[in-house]
Design an enzyme around this catalytic site. Structure first.
Site, PDB file in Angstrom:
ATOM      1  N   ASN A   1       0.880  -1.188   0.000  1.00  0.00           N
ATOM      2  CA  ASN A   1       0.000   0.000   0.000  1.00  0.00           C
ATOM      3  C   ASN A   1       0.907   1.224   0.000  1.00  0.00           C
ATOM      4  O   ASN A   1       1.860   1.278   0.756  1.00  0.00           O
ATOM      5  CB  ASN A   1      -0.934  -0.019   1.214  1.00  0.00           C
ATOM      6  CG  ASN A   1      -0.214   0.199   2.525  1.00  0.00           C
ATOM      7  OD1 ASN A   1       0.865  -0.353   2.734  1.00  0.00           O
ATOM      8  ND2 ASN A   1      -0.771   0.977   3.413  1.00  0.00           N
TER       9      ASN A   1
ATOM     10  N   GLU B   1       6.433  -1.612  11.998  1.00  0.00           N
ATOM     11  CA  GLU B   1       5.223  -0.817  11.753  1.00  0.00           C
ATOM     12  C   GLU B   1       4.186  -1.791  11.212  1.00  0.00           C
ATOM     13  O   GLU B   1       4.283  -2.221  10.061  1.00  0.00           O
ATOM     14  CB  GLU B   1       5.500   0.280  10.712  1.00  0.00           C
ATOM     15  CG  GLU B   1       6.623   1.247  11.072  1.00  0.00           C
ATOM     16  CD  GLU B   1       6.238   2.229  12.165  1.00  0.00           C
ATOM     17  OE1 GLU B   1       5.087   2.185  12.631  1.00  0.00           O
ATOM     18  OE2 GLU B   1       7.102   3.020  12.566  1.00  0.00           O
TER      19      GLU B   1
ATOM     20  N   CYS C   1      -2.882   1.746   6.796  1.00  0.00           N
ATOM     21  CA  CYS C   1      -2.656   1.173   8.136  1.00  0.00           C
ATOM     22  C   CYS C   1      -3.390   1.959   9.203  1.00  0.00           C
ATOM     23  O   CYS C   1      -3.852   1.395  10.183  1.00  0.00           O
ATOM     24  CB  CYS C   1      -1.169   1.109   8.433  1.00  0.00           C
ATOM     25  SG  CYS C   1      -0.333   2.681   8.260  1.00  0.00           S
TER      26      CYS C   1
ATOM     27  N   GLU D   1       9.202   5.439  14.421  1.00  0.00           N
ATOM     28  CA  GLU D   1       9.989   6.105  13.387  1.00  0.00           C
ATOM     29  C   GLU D   1       9.476   7.532  13.290  1.00  0.00           C
ATOM     30  O   GLU D   1       8.548   7.918  14.008  1.00  0.00           O
ATOM     31  CB  GLU D   1       9.895   5.335  12.065  1.00  0.00           C
ATOM     32  CG  GLU D   1      10.501   3.935  12.201  1.00  0.00           C
ATOM     33  CD  GLU D   1      10.703   3.174  10.887  1.00  0.00           C
ATOM     34  OE1 GLU D   1      10.569   3.765   9.811  1.00  0.00           O
ATOM     35  OE2 GLU D   1      10.997   1.978  10.968  1.00  0.00           O
TER      36      GLU D   1
HETATM   37  P1  NAD Z   1       3.031  -8.438   4.446  1.00  0.00           P
HETATM   38  O1  NAD Z   1       3.429  -8.612   5.863  1.00  0.00           O
HETATM   39  O2  NAD Z   1       2.394  -9.567   3.745  1.00  0.00           O
HETATM   40  O3  NAD Z   1       4.299  -8.035   3.548  1.00  0.00           O
HETATM   41  C1  NAD Z   1       5.096  -6.921   3.820  1.00  0.00           C
HETATM   42  C2  NAD Z   1       6.479  -7.161   3.254  1.00  0.00           C
HETATM   43  O4  NAD Z   1       7.080  -8.241   3.964  1.00  0.00           O
HETATM   44  C3  NAD Z   1       6.504  -7.556   1.780  1.00  0.00           C
HETATM   45  O5  NAD Z   1       7.599  -6.941   1.145  1.00  0.00           O
HETATM   46  C4  NAD Z   1       6.708  -9.056   1.853  1.00  0.00           C
HETATM   47  O6  NAD Z   1       7.325  -9.575   0.701  1.00  0.00           O
HETATM   48  C5  NAD Z   1       7.609  -9.175   3.046  1.00  0.00           C
HETATM   49  N1  NAD Z   1       7.643 -10.497   3.694  1.00  0.00           N
HETATM   50  C6  NAD Z   1       6.659 -11.422   3.749  1.00  0.00           C
HETATM   51  N2  NAD Z   1       7.097 -12.522   4.411  1.00  0.00           N
HETATM   52  C7  NAD Z   1       8.366 -12.271   4.807  1.00  0.00           C
HETATM   53  C8  NAD Z   1       9.344 -12.998   5.537  1.00  0.00           C
HETATM   54  N3  NAD Z   1       9.114 -14.235   5.987  1.00  0.00           N
HETATM   55  N4  NAD Z   1      10.539 -12.421   5.775  1.00  0.00           N
HETATM   56  C9  NAD Z   1      10.789 -11.177   5.331  1.00  0.00           C
HETATM   57  N5  NAD Z   1       9.925 -10.445   4.600  1.00  0.00           N
HETATM   58  C10 NAD Z   1       8.715 -10.975   4.356  1.00  0.00           C
HETATM   59  O7  NAD Z   1       2.111  -7.137   4.431  1.00  0.00           O
HETATM   60  P2  NAD Z   1       1.323  -6.528   3.197  1.00  0.00           P
HETATM   61  O8  NAD Z   1       0.111  -7.362   2.971  1.00  0.00           O
HETATM   62  O9  NAD Z   1       2.270  -6.262   2.078  1.00  0.00           O
HETATM   63  O10 NAD Z   1       0.899  -5.106   3.777  1.00  0.00           O
HETATM   64  C11 NAD Z   1      -0.270  -4.851   4.458  1.00  0.00           C
HETATM   65  C12 NAD Z   1      -0.008  -4.715   5.949  1.00  0.00           C
HETATM   66  O11 NAD Z   1       0.921  -3.675   6.203  1.00  0.00           O
HETATM   67  C13 NAD Z   1      -1.253  -4.322   6.721  1.00  0.00           C
HETATM   68  O12 NAD Z   1      -1.346  -5.100   7.887  1.00  0.00           O
HETATM   69  C14 NAD Z   1      -0.999  -2.868   7.090  1.00  0.00           C
HETATM   70  O13 NAD Z   1      -1.663  -2.400   8.244  1.00  0.00           O
HETATM   71  C15 NAD Z   1       0.466  -2.868   7.280  1.00  0.00           C
HETATM   72  N6  NAD Z   1       0.988  -1.509   7.188  1.00  0.00           N
HETATM   73  C16 NAD Z   1       1.420  -0.907   8.327  1.00  0.00           C
HETATM   74  C17 NAD Z   1       1.890   0.401   8.288  1.00  0.00           C
HETATM   75  C18 NAD Z   1       2.366   1.083   9.529  1.00  0.00           C
HETATM   76  O14 NAD Z   1       3.073   2.079   9.389  1.00  0.00           O
HETATM   77  N7  NAD Z   1       2.038   0.612  10.721  1.00  0.00           N
HETATM   78  C19 NAD Z   1       1.931   1.076   7.070  1.00  0.00           C
HETATM   79  C20 NAD Z   1       1.473   0.427   5.921  1.00  0.00           C
HETATM   80  C21 NAD Z   1       1.018  -0.877   5.995  1.00  0.00           C
END
Ligand code: NAD
Length: 493
Positions: A155, A253, A287, A462
């Site tokens: 996102n 995050e 998020c 952060e």
């Molecule tokens: P995700 O956890 O599926 O993936 C995030 C990243 O992690 C991707 O690049 C993915 O390839 C990588 N990843 C997945 N498995 C991994 C592993 N085993 N080791 C290392 N890297 C790995 O999340 P998503 O579906 O891409 O994003 C949506 C989520 O992100 C939602 O829960 C949202 O709330 C959260 N988010 C949080 C913030 C914040 O600042 N708190 C901001 C934006 C999104």
């Protein structure tokens, strides 16, 4: 609409060179309107991460020794290069992620702003000194922590990448970025941006790939001492567990299910605008989305009705259309997940708006913004992050009940409070378990402030000096100014 200049191959960028994976593997990348592949991206693995970390280590001594002013100058040039590609960047982002083009433009501006902001932070940054009378003075020396591993979600991909790249570079780290596999397109612009800005080869390295392969290899790499991760709570937990092996510093995050608490004495027109924007902008894939709306009983029915009317009138359409308010959800898998929650919601709440694909859009991952009322605290649509244009609405009777409901999930990222009684606004802000709160306002950020969540929404902060703290190690040097008393062990006279 396909933007011009789309690449048909997206490669890693390692040591200043675009590269295929060592084993030649690739994966398909699709757009969320046609759901057909428009490019193949290199699927990185441990060998590619190894190459990237080696390049980052080689570039570290020179980059980390530059003065803060010199690094800041480079960061401003990065911002210039982002701004020069503003329209292409917004078009790529919108095409790949499904974000409405007008909102993608805003995110592109924010990405440039992140670089300017952290350039300013690093120049203004001082280090602390502590004097103990005339005996001793102690001062802090900060040094960049080394090669940073940055892992980002789909996102607002480019903006979130910039949110990590800018402070890491400002602090003097070199780095390896692993962008989200569903949205690698905008990251393909970074190599030209950094090269044009004069960032030396190897300072920034990008390895594309699947999380469990490329991301995991970065987390497991012994020469990457810190991981900054933004993504889902489950992945965050897994990364913390993996990082324990090398005792890495991590910043997490994670997800959210943020409450909006609306009291009857609030400016209800403003609160309504804020609720709608807060949960439906960025397709609800945000998020900090205010996805649980708690409304004081006397205005509950009317507020829910007006919310539903406006949600039903939101313009859902092609991401490239400037009139679109909600675009296409990022990926069919995510769309199916969101639709599953919509089905659940039909049992757990009272459907007031949406719940289906808009009639005029037969293909693509589209959902009319969806409002469920009368959602109880143990409902899954109240408890779980949906990350789409779906909002759960519930009534409350007292201030204590509002706080209790606001705190009734595992998450604690953001919260929004609407009331004209400011004492109450502050009281609630202090009682709600959340990293960030807004009173009578929506998600307007000040980049100097700490960003992050409590409970399952994250670990660490952060933003501003907090980001610089994360990417540096502090060392304390104690120096005698005069005589420092030492007990004289073994001295007999
Ligand atoms: P995700 O956890 O599926 O993936 C995030 C990243 O992690 C991707 O690049 C993915 O390839 C990588 N990843 C997945 N498995 C991994 C592993 N085993 N080791 C290392 N890297 C790995 O999340 P998503 O579906 O891409 O994003 C949506 C989520 O992100 C939602 O829960 C949202 O709330 C959260 N988010 C949080 C913030 C914040 O600042 N708190 C901001 C934006 C999104």
């Amino acid at each position: 609409m396909r933007p011009t200049g789309l690449p048909d191959a997206i490669r890693h960028w390692i040591g200043g060179t675009l590269l295929d994976s060592a084993d030649g593997r690739t994966f398909e990348v699709a757009d969320p309107v046609s759901n057909t592949a428009y490019a193949r991206a290199a699927a990185g693995g441990a060998a590619d991460v190894d190459r990237a970390v080696a390049a980052a280590r080689a570039a570290f001594p020179a980059w980390s020794r530059l003065s803060n002013r010199a690094r800041a100058t480079v960061l401003h040039r990065v911002a210039d290069a982002i701004e020069a590609r503003h329209e292409q960047l917004a078009e790529f982002e919108s095409f790949d992620s499904g974000l409405p083009i007008t909102q993608a433009r805003g995110q592109a501006r924010r990405a440039a702003e992140n670089f300017r902001y952290f350039a300013d932070v690093i120049v203004a940054l001082g280090e602390e000194a502590f004097r103990q009378g005339e005996e001793q003075i102690s001062y802090v020396v900060r040094s960049p922590a080394g090669v940073a591993g940055l892992i980002t979600p789909w996102n607002t991909p480019f903006m979130l990448e910039s949110w990590k790249l800018a402070p890491a570079l400002a602090a003097g780290c070199t780095l390896v970025l692993k962008p989200a596999e569903w949205t690698p397109l905008s990251a393909s612009l970074w190599p030209d941006i950094f090269a044009e800005a004069g960032v030396p080869a190897g300072v920034v390295n990008i390895v594309h790939g699947i999380g469990e392969e490329a991301g995991q290899a970065l987390v497991d790499h012994p020469e990457v001492p810190l991981i900054s991760f933004t993504g889902s709570t489950d992945t965050g937990r897994h990364i913390i567990r993996s990082s324990a092996q090398h005792l890495k510093t991590t910043s997490m995050e994670l997800g959210g299910k943020s409450p909006v608490v609306v009291f009857a004495d609030a400016d209800l027109d403003e609160a309504l605008d804020s609720v709608l924007f807060g949960v439906f902008s960025l397709n609800g894939e945000r998020c900090t989305a205010g996805s649980r709306v708690l409304v004081e009983r006397p205005v509950y029915e009317e507020f829910a009705r007006r919310l539903a009317e406006r949600a039903a009138a939101i313009r859902v359409g092609p991401p490239s259309d400037p009139a679109t308010e909600v675009g296409a959800l990022v990926h069919p898998e995510h769309y199916a997940r969101v639709m599953h929650y919509v089905d659940l919601g039909r049992k757990e709440g009272r459907l007031l708006a949406g719940g289906t694909r808009p009639e005029h859009l037969s293909g693509g991952n589209y959902l009319q913004p969806t409002v469920f009322a009368d959602v109880s605290r143990d409902a899954r649509i109240f408890q779980e992050e949906i990350f789409g244009p779906v909002v759960a609405v519930a009534p409350f009777d007292t201030e204590d009940e509002a706080i209790d409901l606001a705190n009734a999930t595992q998450f604690g990222l953001a919260a929004y409070i609407w009331t004209s009684n400011l004492s109450r606004g502050h009281r609630i802000a202090h009682a709600v378990e959340s990293g960030m709160l807004w009173i009578n306002s929506h998600n307007v950020r000040d980049l100097r402030t700490p960003f992050g969540g409590v409970k399952a929404s994250g670990v660490g902060r952060e933003g501003g000096a907090h980001s610089i703290d994360f990417y540096t190690e502090s060392k304390i040097v104690h120096v005698a100014l005069g005589h420092v008393h030492t007990p004289r062990f073994g001295a007999r006279s």
